[in-house]
Design an enzyme around this catalytic site. Structure first.
Site, PDB file in Angstrom:
ATOM      1  N   ASP A 184      12.361   6.687  64.151  1.00  0.00           N
ATOM      2  CA  ASP A 184      11.485   7.232  63.007  1.00  0.00           C
ATOM      3  C   ASP A 184      11.758   6.558  61.594  1.00  0.00           C
ATOM      4  OD1 ASP A 184       8.940   7.895  61.500  1.00  0.00           O
ATOM      5  OD2 ASP A 184       8.884   9.541  63.187  1.00  0.00           O
ATOM      6  N   HIS A 185      10.582   5.154  61.357  1.00  0.00           N
ATOM      7  CA  HIS A 185      11.236   4.700  60.163  1.00  0.00           C
ATOM      8  C   HIS A 185      11.147   5.519  58.903  1.00  0.00           C
ATOM      9  CE1 HIS A 185       7.351   2.865  59.273  1.00  0.00           C
ATOM     10  NE2 HIS A 185       7.925   2.793  58.348  1.00  0.00           N
TER      11      HIS A 185
ATOM     12  N   LYS B 192      13.047   6.780  55.561  1.00  0.00           N
ATOM     13  CA  LYS B 192      12.801   6.751  54.023  1.00  0.00           C
ATOM     14  C   LYS B 192      13.222   8.131  52.616  1.00  0.00           C
ATOM     15  CE  LYS B 192       8.346   5.249  55.003  1.00  0.00           C
ATOM     16  NZ  LYS B 192       7.981   4.129  54.510  1.00  0.00           N
TER      17      LYS B 192
ATOM     18  N   HIS C 151       5.742  10.302  62.714  1.00  0.00           N
ATOM     19  CA  HIS C 151       5.667   9.442  61.423  1.00  0.00           C
ATOM     20  C   HIS C 151       5.868  11.059  60.578  1.00  0.00           C
ATOM     21  CE1 HIS C 151       6.755   5.988  62.313  1.00  0.00           C
ATOM     22  NE2 HIS C 151       5.509   5.086  61.771  1.00  0.00           N
TER      23      HIS C 151
HETATM   24  C1  BG6 Z   1       3.913   2.070  61.537  1.00  0.00           C
HETATM   25  C2  BG6 Z   1       2.650   1.875  62.257  1.00  0.00           C
HETATM   26  O1  BG6 Z   1       4.534   2.672  62.694  1.00  0.00           O
HETATM   27  O2  BG6 Z   1       4.169   2.710  60.480  1.00  0.00           O
HETATM   28  C3  BG6 Z   1       1.717   0.532  60.971  1.00  0.00           C
HETATM   29  O3  BG6 Z   1       2.319   1.617  63.700  1.00  0.00           O
HETATM   30  C4  BG6 Z   1       1.529   2.056  59.426  1.00  0.00           C
HETATM   31  O4  BG6 Z   1       0.136   1.448  61.318  1.00  0.00           O
HETATM   32  C5  BG6 Z   1       3.369   1.490  59.586  1.00  0.00           C
HETATM   33  O5  BG6 Z   1       0.422   0.674  58.811  1.00  0.00           O
HETATM   34  C6  BG6 Z   1       3.172   2.575  57.941  1.00  0.00           C
HETATM   35  O6  BG6 Z   1       4.832   1.992  57.598  1.00  0.00           O
HETATM   36  P1  BG6 Z   1       4.819   2.229  55.915  1.00  0.00           P
HETATM   37  O7  BG6 Z   1       6.707   2.481  56.146  1.00  0.00           O
HETATM   38  O8  BG6 Z   1       4.586   1.235  55.875  1.00  0.00           O
HETATM   39  O9  BG6 Z   1       4.212   3.150  54.970  1.00  0.00           O
END
Ligand code: BG6
Length: 494
Positions: free
Chosen positions: A179-180, A184, A242
């Site tokens: 989960d990126h 962060k 997220h």
């Molecule tokens: C992704 C979603 O997981 O996260 C996208 O599929 C979204 O729709 C993105 O734009 C948002 O990531 P960040 O890091 O730009 O906030």
């Protein structure tokens, strides 16, 4: 701790995540000397390509996105390899055996392999099974880890099924659900802020906190992902993973020690304490919205229903706002207002802790609330807002702020989320990866909302470039509160 020598196998290597995020992340880690001394990357997908044509594609992507050049770029590209495999045919995976043998030999990787599934979710169950059919999951000869991109399932039922499928061939310690948001820097900083200061933690509970606001706003629309997004919507795309992970970081108890088990025990515990949503709760505490034509940053943009790949009668939400509560001693009765949307006025992710006001307004009826704003992106930082005397006659209080910006640190050198998480997976540190019980807790909480959506629950329109439907303002106003409108503020101040 340095990562062991290893081979990274990227499934879905011809897809855009590979050249937009994964290869740039690996390149940057290589550039700063954080990768193991010996490593190789094997791209895998159906498309026929040679090592050279894969290298050329990645080289061009790195020149464009990372401004890469010279010897560094050339040397990095020499570590890239490619193998075409029909990923739905178990027999075809046999082609990986000689390739991997050769790479393990050449780079002395001792068999250590990191599989990255950057494919459509329909292959998440298939790939582990096919790897296992050729013994490519066993850890007799080096470790084998598998990184799975979200979505981990489509609802609670499919999430559980997917888990069973993967667990048949890989054990939990081998599975890294990425989960990126957990990669962060400022999301991790939430924990350091809370647990390494004596100042905040004593106030971090229902006695002193009035409510918590979590915002994940984006100014972009669905871009060219209309087809995917329409089956997902803001609930599945942003909230279920997220934003609930961010909420867990705000609300969890301190782990006994920082390691993968103890951290993830606390995350799972707090997610299990989310107050289950009844049908009435969903009706009263949830607002879903969909953007229509409008203006974002001075540019006219089309409505969601006009986007490529979106059916003209779609009821998919591009905005969600929810009031939720956590049933435990620390948080009972404190509302968490969480919202996320596409085509908002600006891109901002932040957490705002609103503290309770003083019991008796000595100086001014309108004294400002005390707030702690944790800006996750962009311009990462923390801002504390409180009241001080307005200069001049009288004793009126005015809001002032004390601000910290990451950019002001002498050498901020932040790793991006993908850099951090890839590195952790190579080191075998799963602390910042979602564990299966936490993922299930998130789906379980979200399921009543998905059921409501499936029955074609109400979706309100909002104009692109605004902060969502007016119903969302009413949702928070019901309790005498307002959403923060965080346009660009942290950039100028702090
Ligand atoms: C992704 C979603 O997981 O996260 C996208 O599929 C979204 O729709 C993105 O734009 C948002 O990531 P960040 O890091 O730009 O906030």
């Amino acid at each position: 701790m340095i990562a062991d020598n290893n081979c990274i196998v990227i499934f879905g290597a011809s897809g855009d995540l590979t050249y937009r995020k994964l290869i740039p992340a690996l390149y940057n880690l290589y550039k700063i000397g954080r990768l193991a001394e010996h490593f190789s990357v094997l791209g895998v997908s159906r498309t026929e390509m040679t090592d050279d044509s894969f290298r050329e594609k990645m080289r061009q992507a790195l020149i464009k996105s990372e401004n890469a050049s010279g010897e560094m770029l050339e040397n990095f590209c020499q570590h890239l390899y490619y193998q075409a495999v029909n990923t739905s045919d178990p027999v075809d995976y046999g082609k990986l055996l000689p390739r991997l043998d050769e790479l393990h030999d050449k780079y002395q990787t001792g068999g250590n392999t990191l599989y990255y599934l950057s494919t459509p979710p329909s292959l998440y169950g298939v790939i582990p099974e096919c790897l296992a059919a050729h013994g490519l999951n066993t850890e007799e000869f080096g470790w084998k880890r598998i990184i799975v991109e979200k979505p981990f399932g489509y609802d609670i039922k499919t999430a559980k099924e997917l888990d069973v499928q993967i667990h048949r061939f890989f054990e939990e310690h081998q599975i890294y659900r990425i989960d990126h948001y957990l990669g962060k820097e400022t999301v991790q900083n939430l924990l350091v802020l809370r647990f390494s200061n004596g100042l905040f933690e004593p106030l971090w509970n229902r006695n002193f906190i009035d409510y918590v606001e979590i915002t994940g706003a984006e100014s972009i629309g669905v871009e060219d992902r209309g087809g995917y997004y329409d089956g997902s919507g803001a609930m599945r795309d942003m909230f279920q993973n997220h934003l609930l992970q961010v909420l867990a970081m705000v609300a969890m108890e301190p782990p006994a020690i920082i390691n993968a088990d103890s951290m993830r025990d606390e995350v799972a515990k707090v997610l299990h304490c989310l107050h289950p949503l009844s049908v009435e709760d969903v009706k009263n505490n949830l607002v879903l919205g969909q953007y229509v034509r409008g203006e974002v940053n001075g540019e006219e943009v089309q409505g969601y229903l006009e986007e490529k790949g979106v059916p003209a009668d779609s009821l998919t939400e591009t905005y969600m706002a929810l009031r939720c509560e956590i049933d435990n001693w620390r948080w009972a009765g404190v509302p968490f207002y969480v919202r996320s949307g596409k085509r908002m006025p600006t891109r901002v992710t932040e957490v705002v802790i609103h503290f309770k006001t003083t019991p008796h307004p000595v100086f001014s009826q309108n004294a400002p609330d005390n707030k702690l704003i944790i800006r996750i992106q962009p311009d990462e930082g923390i801002s504390m807002r409180f009241g001080l005397k307005k200069p001049g006659a009288g004793f009126e209080a005015k809001e002032v702020s004390m601000d910290f910006r990451y950019a002001d640190l002498a050498s901020p050198s932040l790793l991006t989320a993908y850099e951090r998480l890839l590195l952790d997976a190579m080191k075998g540190d799963a602390t910042l990866f979602a564990r299966t019980d936490a993922v299930h807790a998130c789906w379980k909480f979200v399921q009543p909302i998905l059921d409501y959506k499936a029955e074609r629950g109400r979706v309100y329109e909002y104009e692109a470039g605004t902060w969502g439907p007016t119903e969302a303002d009413k949702l928070i106003a019901k309790h005498g509160r307002v959403w923060r409108k965080p346009t660009g503020e942290m950039k100028k101040k702090i």
